[in-house]
Design a protein around this motif. Structure first.
Motif, PDB file in Angstrom:
ATOM      1  N   PRO B 486       0.838  -1.208   0.000  1.00 54.61           N
ATOM      2  CA  PRO B 486       0.000   0.000   0.000  1.00 54.61           C
ATOM      3  C   PRO B 486       0.867   1.249   0.000  1.00 54.61           C
ATOM      4  O   PRO B 486       1.780   1.391   0.805  1.00 54.61           O
ATOM      5  CB  PRO B 486      -0.786  -0.108   1.313  1.00 54.61           C
ATOM      6  N   GLY B 489      -3.734   5.411   1.453  1.00 48.74           N
ATOM      7  CA  GLY B 489      -4.897   4.743   2.009  1.00 48.74           C
ATOM      8  C   GLY B 489      -6.028   5.682   2.304  1.00 48.74           C
ATOM      9  O   GLY B 489      -5.864   6.907   2.373  1.00 48.74           O
ATOM     10  N   PRO B 495      -6.650   0.397   1.524  1.00 45.74           N
ATOM     11  CA  PRO B 495      -5.703   1.019   0.604  1.00 45.74           C
ATOM     12  C   PRO B 495      -6.392   1.760  -0.530  1.00 45.74           C
ATOM     13  O   PRO B 495      -7.414   1.307  -1.047  1.00 45.74           O
ATOM     14  CB  PRO B 495      -4.879  -0.168   0.086  1.00 45.74           C
ATOM     15  N   ILE B 498      -2.050   0.773  -4.451  1.00 45.24           N
ATOM     16  CA  ILE B 498      -1.098  -0.267  -4.092  1.00 45.24           C
ATOM     17  C   ILE B 498      -0.081  -0.452  -5.205  1.00 45.24           C
ATOM     18  O   ILE B 498      -0.318  -0.096  -6.352  1.00 45.24           O
ATOM     19  CB  ILE B 498      -1.785  -1.630  -3.775  1.00 45.24           C
TER      20      ILE B 498
END
Lengths: 296, 690
Positions: B486, B489, B495, B498
Motif C-alpha cells: 500500500p 490509504g 488502501p 497499491i
C-alpha cells in the motif's frame, strides 16, 4: 560528720602550718579504728599505789581482787618514741610540675603532720633541715608546745643549694646519742650507693630508719613532648637539649631502675621505704606509713 | 644511560636538598623547661641518641630521594639499554600523514598541512642521519603513508634514504576528503605484519581534531575497528593544531520551486559571533548576495528568492567569504536533467462528444500542465481507446495508464515487459479479464463516502500534502484492493493505491476511478500534483538512483542514457576545465556511463547528444570535518588499550624527543613507583616507635 581529706594543694591554702597539721592529724585519727597502741609502750614494768588523778583504765583489777587495794600498772617506757625528722631542702626539692605542690612544700607539710602526730602521741620529735649541710637542727622534745618551734622552723625554710646526702647524714649521726626513729624525707636525687651506705650505718647504730622519697609525677612519668631544653635545678651543667618523645621510654625505664635500687637496698638494710608523689593526699600518705609501722 | 625530554628542569635538582636545609637551618627552637635532676635525662639521651640519629638521617635521605624522583619525573626521563623493545635492533617507523581537508586550515600564515610537511622533513632528518651510518646498518627504516578517509600515496616499501623520503613529503597534497584514522592505522598494522620483527612505531601527524574518531571511547571497539591492532606498536600523535577553531562553512543549499528559492545553510564553528557575506551564483552569474550575522557555535539559513523560472536554472554556487579554511566556503548545486517521458493513456470509456467526461481527460490534462513549449515537455502523452490499444506498439513508451479499461489482453501483457503500468478502476473494469496478478488484487466495489487518510506511505512521491485541502476529497465508490504494497490509504485504513511487481516492472493499482465518475478528486487542487507524482514514481524511481546529481567528493558520477539515444558516449568537463570521454556500459536493463574521479568539489558538466547535465560535487559535510575542535588528549589514549601512546605538539624539540623515545624507554612510570615506595617507607619510618 565524715572527714574528707583535702588534696595537698587545697590543704596548703588552709592557714598556717599548725592548723594544717592539726587538721590532717585529726582527720586521720577520726578515720582510724580504735588502736590498741596508743602512745604507750606496752611493756609492763611494775605496780604503784593508786593516787587520785590516775586513769582508771590503768588500775590492775586482779591485784585489787587479791589485796582489796588499788594499784596502777606502770610501763617500761612511759616517755615513748624519740623521733628525728630530716628534711631535704636542696634545690631539686623545689621542683614542681603543673598545678601540684613542689616537693619541698610537700615535704614541709609532711614533716609538720608527722611532727604533730608524734607529739600528739606524746613522742618526742626533733627536726633537721639540710641541703649540702645541716642548715637547722632542733633537738627532740616531747611536749606539744614543741610543735610551735618545729612549725616555725618549717615555715621559715628557704631552699638551699645542691644535695649532698651522705655527708649530711654523717654529720647528723654525730648529733644524736640515743636510739630513736629517723624519718628521712628527700627526693634522694644523689648517688644511691652512698645514700644507702650512710643510712645503713644508722641501722648499725640501732636506730630505726624510715625513708620517705618524695617525687613529682612528672619526674616519674616524663610527660613531656617535642624538642625541649631541660634546665637542671641543681648541678653545674647548663642543661640538656632533648627530643622528649624519643627518650621517654628509656627515661622511664631508668627512673624505675633508680627507684628499685633504693627499694631493694632499703629492704635489704631493714629500712622502711615509702615513695610518695606530690599529688598524694597527706592522709593517704600517712595511712600508708602507719599501715606498715606499728609503733607510730 | 638516562636522557631527559625536559632537561631544562634539571636545574631544579638542588631543590631536592630542601629537607636538609629545613633540618639544619629552620629547626624549631626548643622550649626551656626546669627539671629537678637531669642526670637520668642525660643517660637516656646517651642510650637513645645513636639510634635516633640514624633514624632521622634515614628519614632525611628518604625525603630527599622522593623529591629528587619527583623532579626527575618532571624532566621526563628516558632510559637506554641499547634497545627499547626486546632484543631486536631494527626500528620500523611509519609516518602517517593526515591529508584530509581540515589540514588546509591556515594559522599564522601557514596551512596545517605545510606545517605537518615541515615537521616530517625535520623528523626524517633526526631519525636518519644524512651520512646514513645508522641507517646503513639497517637500524632504522621509515615509511610514509598519506591518509584521509582512504589511503592516499604510500611508499611501496620501507626506506632508509632521507632524500627520497623528503621528496615524497614535498609532493604531499591536500585532499578534499574527510578523516578516517582507523583506516590509516589498519594499513600501517598490515604493513608491519609483512615485515620481520622489530621495534615498531606509528607517528601520526594530524590536526588532532575531534572528528578523528566518531563517537566516544566507551563505544569504540578496537577489535572491530582494527582487527590487526597490535598493542606493542608505539603510537605517537603529533599535533599541528594551535588550538584555533574559527571556521564558517556552507553545509547545504536547498532548492525550492514555486517560486524558485535557494536556501543555504551556514554554520559558524567558532566561539565568536561573526558577520558573513553570502552570495549566490546561477549559471555562472551572481544573482544575489547578503550579509548575515551568525552567532558563535550556531547555524542559520537564509532564503534567496530568484525571480526566474526553474527551467532557467541549471547549476549554481553558494559561497561565503573565504576564511582560514577555504575548502568548505563554497557549495555547488544543480538541477537534474530535463527529459521527456512518453506516456500512453488508454481510455476505457472515451465518451465521444464530451471529452470532459472521458476517463482520460483529467489525467491527460494533469500530465500536460508542464507542457509550455514544444520539445521541452516532461511528459509526452498519447490517448488511445481500448480498441486502439490492442493495435498500438508499446516499445517507445515509458509508461502505460489504463483508465477504466475492461480488459488487459494477455498478448499486451508480454509487450508491457520493461514498462511500468498504472491501472485505474471504474464500472467498465472486469477483474477476471485481467491477468491473475492484477485480478487477485481487485476486490468488490463498495459505495459510501470515503476520504483520503494516509497519503504517502513510501515517502517518495508526495511533497507537502498539508498544503492541499485533502479533507474535501470524497470517494463515493471504491474497489477493495488486496495484497500488494500500500502506498496510500483511505481514512478507514483501506488502501487507495497499491504497488505490485510484474517481472521486474512496477504496477500501480488505483482503487477508484481517475475521472469524476466515482469521486470529486479530479476537481480538487491536489489532483494534478498527485497524478504527476505517482507517474514520476512509477517511471522515474528506477532511474532516480542512477541519476542523482548531488554527490560528495569520491562518489561516482553515473549517467543513464535514454532509450533511443543514438549517441552512447558522453563528454565530462571537470571543474578545472579538463575533459574526460565516457563510454556507455549496458547494465542489463539500461546503459550508463560512470566516472570515478570526483576528487575535488565543483561543478562537473556532462554533455551528450546535445544535452547538458550538471553534477554538483561537494565536500562531505555530514562527517563534521569542518568542526576543528581539538581532541581531548587523555581521552585519545583510551581508544588504544595496552599500547604506549604519546601525544605531542609539533615544535622544534619534538623530532628530538621522538628520536629519544624511539630509542629509549620512558622511565616515568619507574620513577613514579619509586616515589610511592619512598613515601611509603618514610611514612612507616616516621611511625616506628623507637
Amino acid at each position: 560528720m565524715s572527714y574528707k581529706y583535702l588534696d595537698p594543694v587545697s590543704l596548703s591554702k588552709l592557714g598556717n602550718l599548725r592548723l594544717k597539721a592539726k587538721y590532717v592529724v585529726e582527720g586521720f585519727i577520726s578515720g582510724m579504728h580504735q588502736s590498741p597502741h596508743r602512745g604507750h609502750s606496752l611493756e609492763f614494768a611494775q605496780h604503784r599505789e593508786y593516787t587520785p588523778g590516775d586513769e582508771l583504765r590503768h588500775i590492775d583489777w586482779k591485784v585489787y581482787g587479791k589485796t582489796d587495794k588499788y594499784f596502777v600498772k606502770q610501763y617500761q617506757e612511759e616517755t615513748n618514741l624519740r623521733a628525728h625528722i630530716l628534711l631535704d631542702i636542696s634545690n631539686s626539692m623545689t621542683y614542681k610540675f603543673g598545678g601540684t605542690l613542689d616537693k619541698l612544700s610537700y615535704g614541709i607539710h609532711l614533716a609538720a603532720v608527722l611532727g604533730y602526730l608524734l607529739l600528739h602521741q606524746e613522742d618526742s620529735v626533733g627536726l633537721a633541715v639540710f641541703d649540702s649541710e645541716i642548715r637547722n637542727f632542733i633537738p627532740s622534745r616531747a611536749h606539744l608546745g614543741h610543735f610551735s618551734i618545729i612549725a616555725d622552723a618549717l615555715e621559715k625554710i628557704i631552699p638551699g643549694k645542691d644535695t649532698r646526702i651522705a655527708p649530711v647524714l654523717e654529720s647528723f649521726s654525730r648529733r644524736i646519742r640515743k636510739r630513736g626513729l629517723i624519718i628521712f624525707i628527700s627526693d634522694l636525687f644523689d648517688e644511691p650507693e652512698e645514700v644507702l651506705k650512710t643510712l645503713k650505718n644508722f641501722r648499725y647504730q640501732h636506730h630505726d630508719v624510715m625513708v620517705i622519697q618524695v617525687i613529682s609525677n612528672a619526674e616519674r612519668e616524663f610527660p613531656f613532648e617535642g624538642p625541649l631544653f631541660f634546665e637542671p635545678l641543681e648541678g653545674d651543667n647548663a642543661g640538656i637539649y632533648s627530643e622528649a618523645d624519643l627518650i621517654r621510654d628509656e627515661y622511664r625505664r631508668l627512673m624505675e631502675e633508680f627507684i628499685n635500687r633504693y627499694k631493694v637496698g632499703f629492704r635489704q638494710a631493714g629500712i622502711d621505704y615509702f615513695l610518695l608523689s606530690t599529688d598524694t593526699p597527706f592522709e593517704l600518705g600517712i595511712r600508708s606509713l602507719f599501715s606498715s609501722r606499728a609503733d607510730i | 644511560m638516562i636522557s631527559f625530554l625536559n632537561p631544562s628542569l634539571l636545574w631544579l635538582l638542588p631543590l631536592s636538598l630542601f629537607p636538609v636545609i629545613l633540618h639544619l637551618f629552620f629547626r624549631k627552637k626548643p622550649r626551656r623547661v626546669p627539671f629537678s635532676d637531669t642526670r637520668l635525662i642525660q643517660l637516656a639521651m646517651k642510650r637513645v641518641l645513636p639510634r635516633t640519629k640514624l633514624h632521622q638521617w634515614l628519614l632525611l635521605v628518604l625525603r630527599c630521594l622522593a623529591l629528587l624522583s619527583l623532579l626527575l619525573i618532571a624532566a621526563k626521563p628516558v632510559g637506554y639499554s641499547g634497545f627499547a623493545n626486546g632484543n631486536s635492533r631494527t626500528q620500523q617507523v611509519i609516518l602517517l600523514a593526515d591529508t584530509s581537508y581540515s589540514m588546509g586550515y591556515t594559522e599564522s600564515g601557514i596551512t596545517r598541512l605545510n606545517k605537518s610537511k615541515q615537521f616530517e622533513k625535520d623528523l626524517i632528518g633526526d631519525l636518519l642521519s644524512e651520512e646514513g651510518e645508522k641507517a646503513a646498518a639497517g637500524f632504522k627504516q621509515l615509511n610514509i603513508v598519506e591518509f584521509s578517509d582512504y589511503i592516499g600515496r604510500a611508499l611501496p616499501e620501507f626506506s632508509i634514504d632521507a632524500g627520497y623520503l623528503r621528496k615524497f613529503v614535498t609532493e604531499t597534497a591536500l585532499s578534499c576528503r574527510t578523516t578516517n584514522l582507523p583506516a590509516g592505522l589498519s594499513f600501517c598494522y598490515k604493513s608491519f605484519a609483512k615485515m620481520p620483527p622489530g621495534n615498531r612505531a606509528i607517528i601520526i601527524v594530524t590536526d588532532l581534531a575531534r572528528h578523528l574518531f566518531p563517537g566516544e571511547a566507551a563505544q569504540f571497539n578496537i577489535k572491530e575497528a582494527l582487527p590487526e591492532y597490535d598493542p606493542s606498536v608505539r603510537l605517537m600523535f603529533v599535533s599541528v593544531n594551535n588550538g584555533e577553531n574559527d571556521n564558517t562553512c556552507i553545509e547545504n543549499v536547498g532548492v525550492m520551486d514555486n517560486p524558485l528559492r535557494f536556501v543555504p545553510e551556514i554554520r559558524n564553528f567558532g566561539a565568536r559571533r561573526g558577520r558573513c557575506p553570502v552570495s549566490i551564483d546561477i549559471n555562472g552569474r551572481t544573482v544575489a548576495n547578503d550579509l548575515l550575522d551568525i552567532p558563535g557555535d550556531a547555524a542559520m539559513t537564509h532564503e534567496f528568492r530568484y525571480g526566474a523560472d526553474i527551467r532557467d536554472f541549471a547549476s549554481g554556487t553558494a559561497f561565503i567569504q573565504e576564511d582560514n579554511l577555504g575548502a568548505d566556503d563554497r557549495y555547488y548545486f544543480a538541477q537534474g536533467p530535463r527529459v521527456s517521458r512518453s506516456v500512453l493513456i488508454v481510455d476505457g470509456d472515451p465518451k465521444y462528444g464530451n471529452t470532459l467526461d472521458s476517463e482520460s481527460y483529467y489525467v491527460n490534462t494533469a500530465l500536460l500542465e508542464e507542457k509550455l513549449e514544444p520539445g521541452s515537455n516532461r511528459f509526452d502523452t498519447r490517448v488511445v481507446t481500448a480498441e486502439e490499444f490492442a493495435r498500438t506498439g508499446l516499445q517507445k513508451y515509458d509508461l502505460v495508464i489504463l483508465c477504466n479499461v475492461e480488459k488487459l489482453p494477455q498478448e499486451k501483457l508480454s509487450e508491457l515487459s520493461g514498462i511500468p503500468l498504472i491501472v485505474t478502476l471504474g464500472d467498465r473494469v472486469v477483474p477476471d479479464n485481467y491477468p491473475a496478478f492484477l485480478s487477485e488484487s481487485i476486490g468488490e466495489t463498495e459505495k459510501g463516502e470515503f476520504k483520503i487518510g494516509e497519503l504517502d506511505r513510501s515517502g517518495n512521491f508526495v511533497k507537502n500534502p498539508e498544503e492541499f485541502e485533502l479533507g474535501n476529497i470524497i470517494f463515493n465508490r471504491r474497489a477493495k484492493l488486496l495484497g500488494g504494497n500500500p502506498l496510500a490509504g483511505f481514512n478507514d485504513g483501506e488502501p487507495l493505491l497499491i504497488e505490485k511487481e510484474n517481472s521486474g516492472n512496477k504496477v500501480l493499482i488505483f482503487g477508484s476511478s481517475i475521472d469524476r465518475d466515482w469521486t470529486n478528486f479530479p476537481s480538487k487542487p491536489f489532483y494534478p500534483s498527485f497524478i504527476r507524482s505517482i507517474v514520476r514514481y512509477a517511471v522515474e524511481r528506477q532511474r532516480a538512483e542512477t541519476e542523482a546529481n548531488y554527490l560528495t567528493v569520491g562518489e561516482q558520477i553515473k549517467y543513464v542514457f535514454e532509450k533511443g539515444d543514438k549517441n552512447m558516449s558522453a563528454r565530462l568537463i571537470l571543474p578545472g576545465g579538463a575533459e574526460e570521454n565516457l563510454k556507455a556500459v549496458f547494465t542489463g536493463s539500461y546503459s550508463q556511463a560512470v566516472y570515478e574521479g570526483t576528487d575535488v568539489p565543483g561543478m562537473y558538466r556532462l554533455e551528450t547528444g546535445g544535452k547538458t547535465v550538471y553534477f554538483a560535487v561537494n565536500l562531505d559535510m555530514k562527517k563534521s570535518e569542518s568542526n576543528l575542535a581539538r581532541f581531548d588528549a587523555p581521552g585519545l589514549k583510551k581508544y588504544f588499550p595496552g599500547a604506549p601512546v604519546w601525544i605531542m605538539r609539533a615544535d622544534e624539540t619534538t623530532p628530538k624527543n621522538i628520536s629519544l623515545l624511539l630509542e629509549g624507554k620512558d622511565l616515568t612510570r619507574f620513577f613514579l613507583i619509586l616515589v610511592l615506595v619512598l613515601l611509603a617507607a618514610e611514612t612507616a619510618l616516621s611511625n616506628i616507635k623507637k
